[in-house]
Design a protein around this motif. Structure first.
Motif, PDB file in Angstrom:
ATOM      1  N   ALA A  97       0.852  -1.208   0.000  1.00 31.53           N
ATOM      2  CA  ALA A  97       0.000   0.000   0.000  1.00 31.53           C
ATOM      3  C   ALA A  97       0.880   1.248   0.000  1.00 31.53           C
ATOM      4  O   ALA A  97       0.624   2.204  -0.742  1.00 31.53           O
ATOM      5  N   ASN A  98       1.919   1.218   0.802  1.00 35.57           N
ATOM      6  CA  ASN A  98       2.844   2.341   0.867  1.00 35.57           C
ATOM      7  C   ASN A  98       3.494   2.588  -0.498  1.00 35.57           C
ATOM      8  O   ASN A  98       3.593   3.717  -0.963  1.00 35.57           O
ATOM      9  N   ASN A  99       3.917   1.493  -1.136  1.00 31.49           N
ATOM     10  CA  ASN A  99       4.583   1.639  -2.428  1.00 31.49           C
ATOM     11  C   ASN A  99       3.651   2.195  -3.498  1.00 31.49           C
ATOM     12  O   ASN A  99       4.071   2.998  -4.331  1.00 31.49           O
ATOM     13  N   VAL A 100       2.385   1.757  -3.473  1.00 31.67           N
ATOM     14  CA  VAL A 100       1.424   2.317  -4.440  1.00 31.67           C
ATOM     15  C   VAL A 100       1.322   3.830  -4.185  1.00 31.67           C
ATOM     16  O   VAL A 100       1.330   4.636  -5.129  1.00 31.67           O
ATOM     17  N   GLY A 101       1.277   4.177  -2.911  1.00 30.38           N
ATOM     18  CA  GLY A 101       1.226   5.592  -2.555  1.00 30.38           C
ATOM     19  C   GLY A 101       2.417   6.355  -3.105  1.00 30.38           C
ATOM     20  O   GLY A 101       2.271   7.439  -3.679  1.00 30.38           O
ATOM     21  N   VAL A 102       3.607   5.760  -2.960  1.00 31.91           N
ATOM     22  CA  VAL A 102       4.824   6.427  -3.448  1.00 31.91           C
ATOM     23  C   VAL A 102       4.735   6.645  -4.961  1.00 31.91           C
ATOM     24  O   VAL A 102       5.035   7.731  -5.458  1.00 31.91           O
ATOM     25  N   SER A 103       4.274   5.611  -5.672  1.00 30.38           N
ATOM     26  CA  SER A 103       4.225   5.758  -7.134  1.00 30.38           C
ATOM     27  C   SER A 103       3.224   6.837  -7.533  1.00 30.38           C
ATOM     28  O   SER A 103       3.478   7.615  -8.454  1.00 30.38           O
ATOM     29  N   PHE A 104       2.107   6.916  -6.810  1.00 32.89           N
ATOM     30  CA  PHE A 104       1.153   7.990  -7.110  1.00 32.89           C
ATOM     31  C   PHE A 104       1.753   9.353  -6.772  1.00 32.89           C
ATOM     32  O   PHE A 104       1.548  10.327  -7.487  1.00 32.89           O
ATOM     33  N   ALA A 105       2.502   9.396  -5.673  1.00 36.20           N
ATOM     34  CA  ALA A 105       3.129  10.670  -5.288  1.00 36.20           C
ATOM     35  C   ALA A 105       4.105  11.119  -6.355  1.00 36.20           C
ATOM     36  O   ALA A 105       4.153  12.300  -6.722  1.00 36.20           O
ATOM     37  N   VAL A 106       4.888  10.158  -6.877  1.00 36.62           N
ATOM     38  CA  VAL A 106       5.854  10.501  -7.921  1.00 36.62           C
ATOM     39  C   VAL A 106       5.112  10.962  -9.180  1.00 36.62           C
ATOM     40  O   VAL A 106       5.541  11.869  -9.878  1.00 36.62           O
ATOM     41  N   GLN A 107       3.966  10.368  -9.418  1.00 34.92           N
ATOM     42  CA  GLN A 107       3.167  10.760 -10.580  1.00 34.92           C
ATOM     43  C   GLN A 107       2.554  12.152 -10.364  1.00 34.92           C
ATOM     44  O   GLN A 107       2.146  12.817 -11.321  1.00 34.92           O
ATOM     45  N   GLY A 108       2.493  12.569  -9.126  1.00 30.00           N
ATOM     46  CA  GLY A 108       1.938  13.882  -8.813  1.00 30.00           C
ATOM     47  C   GLY A 108       0.497  13.811  -8.355  1.00 30.00           C
ATOM     48  O   GLY A 108      -0.124  14.837  -8.069  1.00 30.00           O
ATOM     49  N   ASN A 109      -0.036  12.603  -8.251  1.00 26.99           N
ATOM     50  CA  ASN A 109      -1.415  12.450  -7.803  1.00 26.99           C
ATOM     51  C   ASN A 109      -1.413  12.247  -6.281  1.00 26.99           C
ATOM     52  O   ASN A 109      -1.514  11.132  -5.771  1.00 26.99           O
ATOM     53  N   LEU A 110      -1.297  13.364  -5.594  1.00 25.51           N
ATOM     54  CA  LEU A 110      -1.105  13.275  -4.139  1.00 25.51           C
ATOM     55  C   LEU A 110      -2.359  12.830  -3.398  1.00 25.51           C
ATOM     56  O   LEU A 110      -2.274  12.254  -2.326  1.00 25.51           O
ATOM     57  N   LYS A 111      -3.505  13.097  -4.015  1.00 28.86           N
ATOM     58  CA  LYS A 111      -4.746  12.691  -3.356  1.00 28.86           C
ATOM     59  C   LYS A 111      -4.792  11.162  -3.243  1.00 28.86           C
ATOM     60  O   LYS A 111      -5.076  10.612  -2.175  1.00 28.86           O
ATOM     61  N   LYS A 112      -4.493  10.510  -4.366  1.00 27.72           N
ATOM     62  CA  LYS A 112      -4.491   9.043  -4.341  1.00 27.72           C
ATOM     63  C   LYS A 112      -3.341   8.534  -3.462  1.00 27.72           C
ATOM     64  O   LYS A 112      -3.479   7.526  -2.780  1.00 27.72           O
ATOM     65  N   ALA A 113      -2.221   9.249  -3.536  1.00 32.11           N
ATOM     66  CA  ALA A 113      -1.075   8.847  -2.705  1.00 32.11           C
ATOM     67  C   ALA A 113      -1.497   8.846  -1.239  1.00 32.11           C
ATOM     68  O   ALA A 113      -1.214   7.888  -0.501  1.00 32.11           O
ATOM     69  N   ILE A 114      -2.209   9.897  -0.834  1.00 35.03           N
ATOM     70  CA  ILE A 114      -2.646   9.990   0.571  1.00 35.03           C
ATOM     71  C   ILE A 114      -3.570   8.823   0.912  1.00 35.03           C
ATOM     72  O   ILE A 114      -3.457   8.220   1.988  1.00 35.03           O
ATOM     73  N   ASN A 115      -4.447   8.480  -0.018  1.00 33.39           N
ATOM     74  CA  ASN A 115      -5.358   7.349   0.228  1.00 33.39           C
ATOM     75  C   ASN A 115      -4.570   6.086   0.548  1.00 33.39           C
ATOM     76  O   ASN A 115      -4.858   5.386   1.521  1.00 33.39           O
ATOM     77  N   TYR A 116      -3.569   5.806  -0.291  1.00 32.19           N
ATOM     78  CA  TYR A 116      -2.811   4.567  -0.099  1.00 32.19           C
ATOM     79  C   TYR A 116      -1.921   4.633   1.145  1.00 32.19           C
ATOM     80  O   TYR A 116      -1.786   3.648   1.866  1.00 32.19           O
ATOM     81  N   PHE A 117      -1.323   5.790   1.385  1.00 29.83           N
ATOM     82  CA  PHE A 117      -0.506   5.917   2.603  1.00 29.83           C
ATOM     83  C   PHE A 117      -1.384   5.711   3.842  1.00 29.83           C
ATOM     84  O   PHE A 117      -0.961   5.110   4.821  1.00 29.83           O
ATOM     85  N   SER A 118      -2.619   6.237   3.761  1.00 26.28           N
ATOM     86  CA  SER A 118      -3.516   6.088   4.916  1.00 26.28           C
ATOM     87  C   SER A 118      -3.868   4.618   5.128  1.00 26.28           C
ATOM     88  O   SER A 118      -3.933   4.144   6.269  1.00 26.28           O
ATOM     89  N   ILE A 119      -4.069   3.905   4.012  1.00 24.48           N
ATOM     90  CA  ILE A 119      -4.360   2.463   4.146  1.00 24.48           C
ATOM     91  C   ILE A 119      -3.166   1.771   4.807  1.00 24.48           C
ATOM     92  O   ILE A 119      -3.323   0.994   5.757  1.00 24.48           O
ATOM     93  N   ALA A 120      -1.967   2.104   4.314  1.00 18.79           N
ATOM     94  CA  ALA A 120      -0.749   1.487   4.874  1.00 18.79           C
ATOM     95  C   ALA A 120      -0.649   1.793   6.364  1.00 18.79           C
ATOM     96  O   ALA A 120      -0.310   0.934   7.171  1.00 18.79           O
ATOM     97  N   ASN A 121      -0.984   3.012   6.701  1.00 23.05           N
ATOM     98  CA  ASN A 121      -0.894   3.427   8.098  1.00 23.05           C
ATOM     99  C   ASN A 121      -1.915   2.696   8.961  1.00 23.05           C
ATOM    100  O   ASN A 121      -1.650   2.364  10.116  1.00 23.05           O
ATOM    101  N   LYS A 122      -3.075   2.428   8.382  1.00 22.80           N
ATOM    102  CA  LYS A 122      -4.111   1.687   9.129  1.00 22.80           C
ATOM    103  C   LYS A 122      -3.668   0.230   9.307  1.00 22.80           C
ATOM    104  O   LYS A 122      -3.892  -0.370  10.353  1.00 22.80           O
ATOM    105  N   LEU A 123      -3.054  -0.310   8.236  1.00 21.67           N
ATOM    106  CA  LEU A 123      -2.648  -1.716   8.300  1.00 21.67           C
ATOM    107  C   LEU A 123      -1.494  -1.922   9.264  1.00 21.67           C
ATOM    108  O   LEU A 123      -1.370  -2.948   9.899  1.00 21.67           O
TER     109      LEU A 123
END
Lengths: 372, 589
Positions: free
Chosen positions: B225-251
């Motif tokens: 989940a964290n890695n998906v977030g990183v790839s979205f962040a690199v793509q510039g889609n921070l909203k989706k990045a936050i979603n995935y980072f939040s999932i990682a943080n919950k897990l």
């Protein structure tokens, strides 16, 4: 204090308690059990070979004495039980030996406690780590017997708490549970041994995580802790690798220690309640290796079922372990049947190939004759 | 009013290093997971310890090292019972490895292989052992030996891939991961690692698709989940990045890397208040945590709570590993910026200079911030010295050429400045600094509105949130008479009290004929300039210029002359409005 004089003193006995003769130490560890002295002897009553397990006086500890007594007590309850090593002298007996101190010439009376048991030819550990690795079908059948033994033990409200391959002995092709020093009767018919341990009760390599957190030692989850050991053994049987060091890394053990620091101070009821609330977070941190990833021992046709079975048995959360012998046996039976079918199928395929080859050879020879 | 380059605060922020928080999944070598163990030589003599405490409970001691030492001891006992069993030798070697005795482990693995040279789990473990002690070549050789023995194992391929990754050979790593994938399409770790290699190769879309596939296969894995977030962040889609980072943080609560990533994403999306809530407990528990303190400091900085930001940064610098010069330089730079914002210019200057000196690669951000500091202090000659120094250490970095252009612009060397700006835009179009000043030059000095629009439209799609660029774009549109589009642009900006934006809105009203409102906005802008007297004067000068222009267009010459004269009486450092006023006044005369 060295063990040697005791070993010699016992071996020098020509007829122990008027029944056991020809006493010779068992030489796995030079006659030493982990906490006991082991001998082989002839039973004059039955004419059979038996094993004599003496309490090791050099490692005297009130706890250990209590456990030795308890083992004798439990064994006496399981006389004639086919899946438990049988006690042949009815429990713990005391043999009073007098030793002469060579320096002073004083005669020192030595009460030596012992249990006489039927003699096993080997153990499951020997079976796994023998000179040739056993075929998977044999391993599965052996494991099925082991599961049967544990559940029969549990139905009598006794949990073993130290299950490992070397504690499953093999007598006349029958798997039997042994080494009941840590076993505990959960129906209140036996006194508790008051102890505070620095390590879990049994062999740590086969311990579920709850045992490192003061849970599953003597509470309602105790039977499920035995199941974890079964899962770990199943994994080892097919991979020759121990499961727990693979699962429990330093971080994981650190977390467990932290949790134990909190849980150990609680009363058993609160401890169990808190444990149930927090075990989920631990479960998420563990990633199980696949049983088929280590070698080619696991046949492809059963790898999924077997993998699922071991993971269920060795689940981090004790309450997720299948405490239902039928479902476990069903999984093992599926594996056995699939494997037997697979073997038959391969035999059939081989026969078919041979027949075809023969008929082709016949055809060829006919053609050759015709062309001549 | 147009914004000039040094106010485009590209670098006035805490430095972000996102790249390093990409968590590689371990290949999950089941032969031996990559674990670190503390070796303790304390031996427990007894298995049980007698005492009079409660029944059946463990003493609350750390059992970690005991567990692994006990395993080693039991493996040795077991080996005595079955000497020369290659599997047990393999097990014993693993136990040695776990307690950190790598030499003994290697010897034992070799012994096992002498008995059974084809025991592929031992070969794999030996390879893993070599890779753990950093002998990548030997490890690779052993894995390749396994491959040559036709051991078709996805795990072997994955490990080979990871070793190639260590050697930075992304191509071979990807090849082996694809081989592993061909064996097992449903292994999340393979998809994850493919995603990470693609991310390293900058193939972001493919990387996202691989990582998402991995996440679909194992949706309870926080690392994926964290890695998906990183790839979205690199793509510039921070909203989706936050979603995935939040999932990682919950897990996996309190996972440091996820906390770092999520905090940075919150900061980048202007939600600094969430960072405090997220990181507070972790920072409290981990006194030596530097990076998260730095990020939280950035959040406070964004919330303009400079004192708290400073407190966090000074605590962070106490715990930083001084041998890590880059991190030390970054922290010094950040403290410098905070001091700058607190008004302690001297301290800021000192810290920024130290930051440049400390870092082995001459911290670019600190250079930029120091130049910015000098420009804001109107110490252009000092800024020039730093620019020259920066250009000598980073000759290929166009940021400093952009600053050189800016210096010339401020000096009034407009043609030279224009030339430099164009060359920077040509070579590094992503650098924002030249656009604002160049558009100012083109609009207010050359009055070449079409060219100004062309320049700004080149960068605008990539920097639509940049207030200064929005302001300049709106300004040029007003000058072109496109009031509607200019108004819609200005309305999009949430920040309502930025001096230049308020002034531009004033200009819009004047151009639309609403003198009263226009004047009011200019006066408001002047007030907002506050202590920056030069900026306030510049606003006043511009107000008079635009009012004069309005009266001129309405043929009310006397009022126009009055305004132009008033404008000329205002003292400013910049001379472009003054030049225009003089020109207009002489034309009327």
């Amino acid at each position: 204090m060295p063990r040697q004089p005791y070993l010699q003193a016992i071996e020098s006995e020509t007829l122990l308690d008027g029944r056991f003769s020809n006493i010779i130490r068992i030489d796995h560890n030079g006659g030493n059990g982990h906490f006991s002295l082991l001998f082989i002897a002839d039973d004059q009553d039955t004419g059979e070979k038996v094993a004599l397990k003496f309490f090791d006086p050099t490692r005297y500890d009130a706890d250990r004495v209590a456990r030795f007594e308890r083992e004798g007590d439990i064994l006496s309850r399981f006389i004639d039980e086919p899946y438990v090593i049988n006690c042949v002298n009815g429990g713990v007996k005391v043999f009073n030996k007098t030793v002469v101190d060579q320096a002073s010439g004083l005669q020192i009376p030595l009460p030596l406690k012992y249990i006489a048991m039927e003699l096993a030819t080997s153990s499951v550990e020997d079976f796994i780590y023998g000179s040739t690795p056993p075929p998977p079908l044999m391993l599965l059948k052996c494991f099925k017997e082991m599961v049967k033994a544990v559940f029969r033990f549990h139905t009598k409200q006794v949990c073993h708490r130290d299950l490992k391959p070397s504690n499953f002995l093999i007598c006349n092709n029958q798997v039997k549970l042994s080494d009941l020093g840590t076993a505990k009767c959960m129906n209140g018919t036996m006194p508790d041994i008051a102890s505070r341990y620095i390590n879990p009760v049994g062999d740590m390599r086969y311990c579920g995580p709850e045992l490192f957190m003061s849970v599953g030692i003597a509470d309602e989850l105790v039977f499920r802790s035995d199941l974890f050991a079964l899962g770990a053994i199943l994994f080892e049987m097919f991979t020759f690798v121990l499961l727990t060091p693979t699962l429990y890394n330093r971080n994981f053990m650190g977390k467990i220690s932290q949790m134990n620091a909190i849980l150990a101070g609680m009363n058993p009821k609160d401890r169990l309640f808190t444990f149930r609330g927090s075990i989920g977070s631990l479960t998420a941190q563990v990633s199980y290796p696949d049983i088929f990833a280590y070698n080619n021992t696991v046949p492809k046709c059963i790898k999924i079922t077997l993998n699922r079975l071991y993971k269920k048995l060795a689940h981090i959360n004790p309450e997720e372990r299948p405490y239902n012998s039928t479902s476990i046996h069903r999984s093992i039976d599926i594996c056995i049947l699939t494997l037997e079918n697979e073997i038959k199928y391969h035999q059939w395929l081989q026969n078919k190939r041979t027949r075809r080859q023969r008929s082709e050879e016949k055809q060829q020879s006919k053609l050759e004759m015709f062309s001549c | 009013m147009l914004t000039v380059s040094n106010e485009v605060k590209n670098f006035d922020e805490i430095i972000i290093e996102r790249g390093k928080h990409c968590a590689h999944l371990e290949s999950g070598n089941p032969f031996l997971p990559g674990q670190e163990f503390i070796y303790s030589d304390k031996e427990s003599e007894h298995f049980y310890k007698r005492s009079d405490y409660q029944t059946d409970e463990l003493s609350p001691a750390d059992i970690t090292s005991d567990f692994f030492n006990k395993n080693l001891e039991m493996s040795q006992i077991r080996l005595r019972r079955h000497p020369n069993n290659p599997n047990l030798l393999n097990s014993l070697a693993q136990d040695y490895q776990r307690v950190g005795e790598f030499e003994k482990a290697i010897t034992t693995y070799r012994k096992s292989l002498e008995i059974d040279p084809n025991l592929f789990s031992t070969i794999a473990n030996l390879a893993k052992c070599y890779s753990l002690i950093g002998n990548v070549d030997k490890a690779l050789l052993l894995y390749l030996e396994l491959e040559s023995k036709n051991v078709d194992s996805e795990i072997i391929f994955e490990n080979i891939a990871l070793l190639y990754l260590t050697k930075n050979n992304l191509g071979s790593a990807l090849d082996y991961l694809n081989k592993a994938k061909a064996i097992n399409q449903n292994n999340p770790s393979i998809w994850n690692n493919i995603g990470l290699v693609l991310l390293a190769k900058n193939e972001i879309n493919k990387s996202i698709s691989s990582l998402r596939k991995a996440f679909n296969l194992k949706s309870d894995d926080p690392n994926i989940a964290n890695n998906v977030g990183v790839s979205f962040a690199v793509q510039g889609n921070l909203k989706k990045a936050i979603n995935y980072f939040s999932i990682a943080n919950k897990l996996k609560a309190s996972d440091r890397n996820t906390l770092v990533n999520l905090s940075m994403a919150y900061n980048l999306t202007d939600q600094p208040e969430k960072v405090f809530e997220l990181t507070y407990d972790y920072i409290k528990e981990n006194d030596h945590e530097v990076e998260l303190r730095n990020i939280l400091a950035w959040s406070f900085f964004k919330m303009k709570n400079f004192n708290k930001s400073l407190g966090l940064l000074t605590k962070a610098i106490k715990h930083i590993d001084k041998s890590n010069t880059t991190a030390t330089a970054n922290l010094l730079n950040n403290i410098g910026i905070v001091y700058d914002n607190l008004g302690y210019k001297d301290k800021a200057e000192k810290l920024l200079i130290t930051s440049i000196e400390v870092s082995s690669d001459k911290n670019i951000a600190a250079y930029c911030n120091l130049i910015h500091l000098y420009f804001s202090q109107k110490e252009d000659s000092k800024a020039k010295e730093i620019i020259d120094d920066a250009l000598s250490t980073h000759p290929n970095n166009n940021i400093f050429n952009a600053y050189l252009g800016e210096y010339n612009f401020r000096k009034g060397e407009y043609e030279l400045a224009k030339e430099i700006f164009y060359s920077v835009i040509e070579a590094s179009p992503e650098i924002l600094i030249p656009y604002a000043s160049l558009t100012t030059l083109l609009t207010d000095i050359d009055e070449n509105h079409e060219e100004a629009i062309r320049v700004i439209e080149k960068i605008f799609p990539y920097a639509q949130d940049n207030i200064q660029l929005i302001n300049n774009y709106a300004y040029i549109l007003i000058k072109q008479g496109n009031y509607k589009k200019a108004r819609s642009l200005l309305d999009k900006v949430a920040e309502k009290n930025e001096v230049h934006l308020v002034a531009t809105r004033g200009l819009l009203f004047i151009m639309e004929g609403n003198i009263k409102e226009g004047r009011r906005y200019y006066n408001k802008a002047s007030k907002l300039a506050g202590k920056d007297q030069n900026l306030a004067n510049l606003v006043e000068q511009k107000k008079q210029l635009e009012l004069g222009n309005f009266y001129l267009r309405e043929n009310i010459t006397d009022k126009a002359i009055k305004c132009f004269s008033k404008g000329l009486s205002v003292t400013t450092k910049e001379r472009y409005y003054k030049d225009q006023l003089k020109k207009l006044l002489s034309t009327i005369s």
